[in-house]
Design a protein around this motif. Structure first.
Motif, mmCIF file in Angstrom:
data_model
loop_
_atom_site.group_PDB
_atom_site.id
_atom_site.type_symbol
_atom_site.label_atom_id
_atom_site.label_comp_id
_atom_site.label_asym_id
_atom_site.label_seq_id
_atom_site.Cartn_x
_atom_site.Cartn_y
_atom_site.Cartn_z
ATOM 1 N N GLU A 1 0.829 -1.206 0.000
ATOM 2 C CA GLU A 1 0.000 0.000 0.000
ATOM 3 C C GLU A 1 0.866 1.260 0.000
ATOM 4 N N THR A 2 1.981 1.232 0.775
ATOM 5 C CA THR A 2 2.886 2.383 0.801
ATOM 6 C C THR A 2 3.515 2.603 -0.571
ATOM 7 N N GLN A 3 3.944 1.493 -1.210
ATOM 8 C CA GLN A 3 4.522 1.609 -2.548
ATOM 9 C C GLN A 3 3.511 2.159 -3.549
ATOM 10 N N ALA A 4 2.285 1.696 -3.441
ATOM 11 C CA ALA A 4 1.242 2.181 -4.355
ATOM 12 C C ALA A 4 0.987 3.669 -4.152
ATOM 13 N N THR A 5 0.961 4.087 -2.880
ATOM 14 C CA THR A 5 0.750 5.515 -2.604
ATOM 15 C C THR A 5 1.897 6.355 -3.164
ATOM 16 N N GLY A 6 3.148 5.848 -2.972
ATOM 17 C CA GLY A 6 4.294 6.574 -3.516
ATOM 18 C C GLY A 6 4.241 6.675 -5.030
ATOM 19 N N ALA A 7 3.830 5.571 -5.684
ATOM 20 C CA ALA A 7 3.737 5.590 -7.143
ATOM 21 C C ALA A 7 2.677 6.579 -7.618
ATOM 22 N N LEU A 8 1.549 6.639 -6.904
ATOM 23 C CA LEU A 8 0.512 7.603 -7.287
ATOM 24 C C LEU A 8 0.989 9.044 -7.112
ATOM 25 N N ASP A 9 1.731 9.291 -6.010
ATOM 26 C CA ASP A 9 2.251 10.646 -5.803
ATOM 27 C C ASP A 9 3.229 11.030 -6.905
ATOM 28 N N GLU A 10 4.097 10.071 -7.257
ATOM 29 C CA GLU A 10 5.070 10.361 -8.316
ATOM 30 C C GLU A 10 4.376 10.587 -9.657
ATOM 31 N N LYS A 11 3.306 9.812 -9.918
ATOM 32 C CA LYS A 11 2.552 10.011 -11.149
ATOM 33 C C LYS A 11 1.928 11.413 -11.177
ATOM 34 N N THR A 12 1.421 11.853 -10.014
ATOM 35 C CA THR A 12 0.822 13.189 -9.943
ATOM 36 C C THR A 12 1.860 14.270 -10.243
ATOM 37 N N LYS A 13 3.063 14.083 -9.687
ATOM 38 C CA LYS A 13 4.123 15.070 -9.940
ATOM 39 C C LYS A 13 4.488 15.106 -11.428
ATOM 40 N N LEU A 14 4.596 13.920 -12.039
ATOM 41 C CA LEU A 14 4.945 13.878 -13.459
ATOM 42 C C LEU A 14 3.857 14.518 -14.323
ATOM 43 N N GLU A 15 2.603 14.276 -13.980
ATOM 44 C CA GLU A 15 1.518 14.898 -14.731
ATOM 45 C C GLU A 15 1.559 16.417 -14.596
ATOM 46 N N ILE B 1 1.491 0.946 -11.400
ATOM 47 C CA ILE B 1 0.231 1.138 -10.657
ATOM 48 C C ILE B 1 -0.742 0.010 -10.975
ATOM 49 N N LYS B 2 -0.826 -0.369 -12.266
ATOM 50 C CA LYS B 2 -1.708 -1.494 -12.623
ATOM 51 C C LYS B 2 -1.271 -2.765 -11.927
ATOM 52 N N ASP B 3 0.060 -3.017 -11.861
ATOM 53 C CA ASP B 3 0.565 -4.225 -11.199
ATOM 54 C C ASP B 3 0.266 -4.196 -9.715
ATOM 55 N N LEU B 4 0.459 -3.015 -9.074
ATOM 56 C CA LEU B 4 0.183 -2.909 -7.642
ATOM 57 C C LEU B 4 -1.291 -3.097 -7.352
ATOM 58 N N ARG B 5 -2.155 -2.571 -8.235
ATOM 59 C CA ARG B 5 -3.605 -2.764 -8.029
ATOM 60 C C ARG B 5 -3.982 -4.235 -8.142
ATOM 61 N N ARG B 6 -3.356 -4.935 -9.112
ATOM 62 C CA ARG B 6 -3.642 -6.384 -9.208
ATOM 63 C C ARG B 6 -3.179 -7.118 -7.969
ATOM 64 N N ARG B 7 -2.001 -6.735 -7.445
ATOM 65 C CA ARG B 7 -1.496 -7.391 -6.237
ATOM 66 C C ARG B 7 -2.340 -7.060 -5.019
ATOM 67 N N LEU B 8 -2.853 -5.807 -4.932
ATOM 68 C CA LEU B 8 -3.716 -5.437 -3.812
ATOM 69 C C LEU B 8 -5.034 -6.215 -3.856
ATOM 70 N N SER B 9 -5.561 -6.446 -5.059
ATOM 71 C CA SER B 9 -6.844 -7.161 -5.186
ATOM 72 C C SER B 9 -6.745 -8.591 -4.662
ATOM 73 N N ARG B 10 -5.512 -9.147 -4.627
ATOM 74 C CA ARG B 10 -5.381 -10.504 -4.095
ATOM 75 C C ARG B 10 -5.555 -10.568 -2.593
ATOM 76 N N TYR B 11 -5.218 -9.475 -1.881
ATOM 77 C CA TYR B 11 -5.280 -9.484 -0.427
ATOM 78 C C TYR B 11 -6.551 -8.908 0.128
ATOM 79 N N GLU B 12 -7.394 -8.294 -0.674
ATOM 80 C CA GLU B 12 -8.649 -7.728 -0.176
ATOM 81 C C GLU B 12 -9.658 -8.859 0.008
ATOM 82 N N PRO B 13 -10.413 -8.866 1.209
ATOM 83 C CA PRO B 13 -11.412 -9.880 1.400
ATOM 84 C C PRO B 13 -12.604 -9.685 0.539
ATOM 85 N N ASP B 14 -13.288 -10.880 0.181
ATOM 86 C CA ASP B 14 -14.494 -10.816 -0.573
ATOM 87 C C ASP B 14 -15.625 -10.279 0.227
ATOM 88 N N ASP B 15 -16.418 -9.478 -0.409
ATOM 89 C CA ASP B 15 -17.557 -8.903 0.308
ATOM 90 C C ASP B 15 -18.596 -9.973 0.499
#
Length: 280
Positions: free
Chosen positions: A154-168, A266-280
């Motif tokens: 989650e920390t890595q994903a947040t950092g990647a999103l921040d860096e993407k925002t800076k680049l944009e 970011i796409k890879d991190l989202r796929r990895r995060l989806s593996r650890y989220e519980p099913d509703d």
């Protein structure tokens, strides 16, 4: 075994008392008719049947409660119990239980000796659950590791999103710079058009003032128009070359490659995060 034996003894005494009551209350005469004998036997049968049925029901319910306690303890310690109903009719095992009961009765009437004392199983909470506790501890540690790993991702994903925002943001600034350059070119064209308009006005004024210089002024006007077209062509070519050079700059290419890589991360991190989220 002692509890079952004591309950069985009480019921046998109750059955004996039924017969004794019949003897004391009905067998007071020397002779009886067949109907009287049948009546006494029927009454005795009813009483004995009721006592035996009550004992069987009580025994069954007692066994159910005992099994319930065992199953509750097994469920508490995550144990799996297996039963074999066919063993309940095993005559050899039943005889062994009977011998065990006799030995218990004999040993209870004598002083305990080293030969009569038999080893007993250790309670479950005094070592029998050691493996189970280790397994629970291992699962808890593994769960903590997974939680830590999830926080890291989650920390890595947040950092990647921040860096993407800076680049944009940087890309927008570059686009604004390019837009300012285009604006300057447009302003230059407007100034040239104003110059042409001024020359045209001057030409018209000169034409009115002097007819002699009319041909010269017309030629000057044509030349000025040609120059204007050339300047416009040059400005258009310069604008295209400027845009092409800007797209070919290393900063633009690097920024484009960085944005592409970050989007893939970011796409890879989202796929990895989806593996650890519980099913509703």
């Amino acid at each position: 075994m002692r509890f079952a034996r004591s309950k069985r003894g009480l019921r046998l005494k109750t059955v004996d008392s039924c017969f004794q009551d019949l003897k004391d209350s009905r067998l007071v005469e020397e002779t009886f008719t067949i109907d009287e004998v049948i009546e006494m036997l029927d009454g005795l049968q009813t009483v004995v049947h009721s006592e035996v049925e009550s004992e069987l029901i009580n025994t069954a319910y007692t066994n159910v409660l005992l099994l319930r306690q065992l199953f509750s303890q097994a469920e508490k310690w995550y144990l799996k119990l297996q039963t074999d109903i066919s063993e309940l009719e095993n005559r050899e095992l039943l005889e062994q239980v009977a011998e065990f009961e006799k030995a218990e009765i004999t040993s209870s009437n004598k002083k305990p000796t080293s030969e009569l004392i038999k080893p007993k199983l250790a309670p479950l909470n005094e070592g029998g659950s050691e493996l189970l506790n280790k397994e629970i501890t291992r699962l808890q540690e593994e769960n903590e590791k997974l939680k830590t790993r999830l926080k890291t991702i989650e920390t890595q994903a947040t950092g990647a999103l921040d860096e993407k925002t800076k680049l944009e943001k940087s890309l927008k600034e570059l686009q604004m710079i390019q837009g300012d350059q285009k604006t300057n070119i447009t302003q230059d064209i407007s100034q040239l058009e104003d110059t042409v308009s001024a020359l045209r006005c001057q030409f018209e004024k000169t034409l009115n003032d002097s007819t002699v210089n009319q041909k010269f002024l017309e030629e000057n006007l044509v030349t000025t128009k040609h120059d204007l077209l050339k300047v416009q062509d040059q400005l258009s070519i310069a604008e295209k070359e400027l845009e092409k050079k800007f797209q070919q700059t290393a900063a633009y290419r690097n920024m484009k490659e960085i944005l592409t890589k970050k989007n893939e991360q970011i796409k890879d991190l989202r796929r990895r995060l989806s593996r650890y989220e519980p099913d509703d």
